[in-house]
Design an enzyme around this catalytic site. Structure first.
Site, PDB file in Angstrom:
ATOM      1  N   HIS A  82     -60.331 -30.507 -18.936  1.00 38.36           N
ATOM      2  CA  HIS A  82     -60.638 -31.680 -18.106  1.00 38.36           C
ATOM      3  C   HIS A  82     -59.908 -31.606 -16.763  1.00 38.36           C
ATOM      4  O   HIS A  82     -58.724 -31.274 -16.710  1.00 38.36           O
ATOM      5  CB  HIS A  82     -60.226 -32.967 -18.832  1.00 38.36           C
ATOM      6  CG  HIS A  82     -60.912 -34.188 -18.328  1.00 38.36           C
ATOM      7  ND1 HIS A  82     -60.636 -34.745 -17.089  1.00 38.36           N
ATOM      8  CD2 HIS A  82     -61.878 -34.964 -18.871  1.00 38.36           C
ATOM      9  CE1 HIS A  82     -61.390 -35.810 -16.914  1.00 38.36           C
ATOM     10  NE2 HIS A  82     -62.157 -35.973 -17.976  1.00 38.36           N
ATOM     11  N   GLY A 163     -46.494 -44.351  -1.768  1.00 42.55           N
ATOM     12  CA  GLY A 163     -45.699 -43.171  -2.072  1.00 42.55           C
ATOM     13  C   GLY A 163     -45.621 -42.119  -0.996  1.00 42.55           C
ATOM     14  O   GLY A 163     -44.879 -41.145  -1.134  1.00 42.55           O
ATOM     15  N   ARG A 165     -47.217 -39.301   2.076  1.00 41.12           N
ATOM     16  CA  ARG A 165     -48.108 -38.135   2.145  1.00 41.12           C
ATOM     17  C   ARG A 165     -47.454 -36.949   1.428  1.00 41.12           C
ATOM     18  O   ARG A 165     -47.011 -35.977   2.029  1.00 41.12           O
ATOM     19  CB  ARG A 165     -48.415 -37.827   3.616  1.00 41.12           C
ATOM     20  CG  ARG A 165     -49.535 -36.856   3.830  1.00 41.12           C
ATOM     21  CD  ARG A 165     -49.949 -36.797   5.288  1.00 41.12           C
ATOM     22  NE  ARG A 165     -50.868 -37.877   5.612  1.00 41.12           N
ATOM     23  CZ  ARG A 165     -50.850 -38.564   6.747  1.00 41.12           C
ATOM     24  NH1 ARG A 165     -49.944 -38.321   7.656  1.00 41.12           N
ATOM     25  NH2 ARG A 165     -51.752 -39.505   6.954  1.00 41.12           N
ATOM     26  N   ILE A 167     -46.858 -35.266  -3.015  1.00 42.20           N
ATOM     27  CA  ILE A 167     -47.098 -35.415  -4.447  1.00 42.20           C
ATOM     28  C   ILE A 167     -45.777 -35.225  -5.178  1.00 42.20           C
ATOM     29  O   ILE A 167     -44.823 -34.669  -4.636  1.00 42.20           O
ATOM     30  CB  ILE A 167     -48.148 -34.410  -4.979  1.00 42.20           C
ATOM     31  CG1 ILE A 167     -47.585 -32.980  -4.997  1.00 42.20           C
ATOM     32  CG2 ILE A 167     -49.434 -34.478  -4.161  1.00 42.20           C
ATOM     33  CD1 ILE A 167     -48.449 -31.985  -5.755  1.00 42.20           C
ATOM     34  N   HIS A 168     -45.707 -35.708  -6.403  1.00 41.25           N
ATOM     35  CA  HIS A 168     -44.561 -35.403  -7.244  1.00 41.25           C
ATOM     36  C   HIS A 168     -44.670 -33.934  -7.644  1.00 41.25           C
ATOM     37  O   HIS A 168     -45.748 -33.475  -8.037  1.00 41.25           O
ATOM     38  CB  HIS A 168     -44.549 -36.301  -8.479  1.00 41.25           C
ATOM     39  CG  HIS A 168     -43.316 -36.176  -9.304  1.00 41.25           C
ATOM     40  ND1 HIS A 168     -43.100 -35.119 -10.163  1.00 41.25           N
ATOM     41  CD2 HIS A 168     -42.209 -36.970  -9.398  1.00 41.25           C
ATOM     42  CE1 HIS A 168     -41.932 -35.269 -10.760  1.00 41.25           C
ATOM     43  NE2 HIS A 168     -41.367 -36.388 -10.316  1.00 41.25           N
ATOM     44  N   PRO A 169     -43.598 -33.155  -7.557  1.00 46.11           N
ATOM     45  CA  PRO A 169     -43.709 -31.705  -7.771  1.00 46.11           C
ATOM     46  C   PRO A 169     -44.222 -31.280  -9.140  1.00 46.11           C
ATOM     47  O   PRO A 169     -44.862 -30.231  -9.261  1.00 46.11           O
ATOM     48  CB  PRO A 169     -42.275 -31.197  -7.536  1.00 46.11           C
ATOM     49  CG  PRO A 169     -41.401 -32.408  -7.634  1.00 46.11           C
ATOM     50  CD  PRO A 169     -42.240 -33.555  -7.165  1.00 46.11           C
ATOM     51  N   THR A 170     -43.978 -32.085 -10.165  1.00 43.91           N
ATOM     52  CA  THR A 170     -44.488 -31.750 -11.498  1.00 43.91           C
ATOM     53  C   THR A 170     -45.442 -32.806 -12.040  1.00 43.91           C
ATOM     54  O   THR A 170     -46.174 -32.557 -12.989  1.00 43.91           O
ATOM     55  CB  THR A 170     -43.333 -31.578 -12.505  1.00 43.91           C
ATOM     56  OG1 THR A 170     -42.551 -32.791 -12.549  1.00 43.91           O
ATOM     57  CG2 THR A 170     -42.441 -30.409 -12.105  1.00 43.91           C
ATOM     58  N   GLY A 172     -47.617 -34.822  -9.927  1.00 43.05           N
ATOM     59  CA  GLY A 172     -48.815 -34.987  -9.117  1.00 43.05           C
ATOM     60  C   GLY A 172     -48.966 -36.378  -8.534  1.00 43.05           C
ATOM     61  O   GLY A 172     -48.021 -36.954  -7.993  1.00 43.05           O
TER      62      GLY A 172
END
Length: 298
Positions: A82, A163, A165, A167-170, A172
């Site tokens: 998915h 949050g 521009r 992403i959270h490194p692990t 997302g």
């Protein structure tokens, strides 16, 4: 419990039972919130969790879930059929009783801001909560998935609503929003050729000229060596389950393939199933409100 709001978040873990239970425990331990169901799919590597409560209870449970998912799920090591862009990939809110779409929109905004601040997970608002027209469709937000999201959010039109521009490194990013009831409905085919499932999905889905309120993709179920047409029916009142079932059967027959079984992921409104029973049983002059026993009891 007077007000009832339903939430059906999808987390990107469907194999590690310890991680799944740790996430589900965030719902179990939240006052004002009741866990209804959770269902994991190891092929999709995804778990769908369903819970209800008043706005405050659902808010607290949702934020706790996001914090635990960021802690326990690492998308740099995640693989599944998915598409996904976040450890909590999507978090919808649905009004059930004494709640409106506007209540759920406001709840999504509160939860979205809290998730960004407390779980360090950037948030896109989607569906009825979308801040821009291009963010209404979840598939448009998710395009590029986790691997491409760091670059995508640098584009002006794709800065997260909360949050920043990045992403959270692990973990997302996550999509949070209000939406109507959705039925997650899959049809399994007696073939290992996933291209057939993908061709059928393209025929039936709305964006390619198919049935309204139908989103569909073709997947391979490796453990069973069969292909699957996986469908999100965003409004079963517009396109009922039986109609999409019969169209999939007809398209499958073109390739000498049959539908061997179907499945519903998570919970489903009773009327969606009753409508299909009425159709297949060919019941004449059926009255859902008056002839279903549970309607009188409930």
């Amino acid at each position: 419990m007077a007000q009832i709001i339903e939430s059906i978040p999808n987390i990107s873990e469907g194999r590690n039972q310890e991680v799944i239970e740790a996430c589900v425990d965030q719902i179990r331990t939240t006052p004002g919130c009741s866990l209804l169901n959770y269902s994991s799919d190891p092929n999709h590597n995804r778990t769908v969790i369903t819970y209800i409560g008043d706005a405050k209870g659902v808010e607290e449970a949702s934020v706790k879930l996001a914090k635990k998912a960021v802690e326990r799920i690492d998308l740099t090591k995640h693989h599944g059929e998915h598409p996904r862009m976040g450890c909590v990939d999507v978090m919808p809110f649905v009004p059930v009783k004494d709640a409106t779409n506007e209540d759920c929109i406001r709840l999504s905004e509160i939860v979205g801001e809290r998730i960004a601040n407390e779980a360090d997970l950037p948030v896109f608002l989607y569906e009825l909560s979308a801040s821009q027209p291009n963010r209404k469709n979840l598939a448009a937000i998710r395009k590029g998935q986790f691997e491409g999201m760091a670059e995508k959010v640098q584009q002006e039109e794709w800065e997260p609503d909360f949050g920043g521009r990045r992403i959270h490194p692990t973990g997302g990013v996550v999509a949070v929003g209000a939406r109507p009831p959705l039925v997650a409905y899959n049809l399994n085919l007696n073939t290992s050729d996933v291209t057939i499932a993908s061709k059928i999905a393209k025929i039936i889905r709305e964006k390619d000229g198919g049935l309204k309120c139908v989103k569909a993709m073709g997947f391979m179920l490796e453990d069973r060596n069969i292909a699957q047409v996986s469908i999100n029916m965003t409004d079963f009142r517009v396109t009922p389950l039986y109609r999409v079932t019969e169209l999939v059967k007809a398209e499958a027959a073109r390739y000498g393939v049959q539908v061997t079984g179907t499945e519903i992921i998570g919970l489903c409104p009773m009327k969606a199933l009753i409508d299909s029973a009425e159709y297949y049983l060919q019941i004449e002059n059926f009255d859902f409100d008056q002839q279903v026993l549970e309607n009188h009891i409930l």
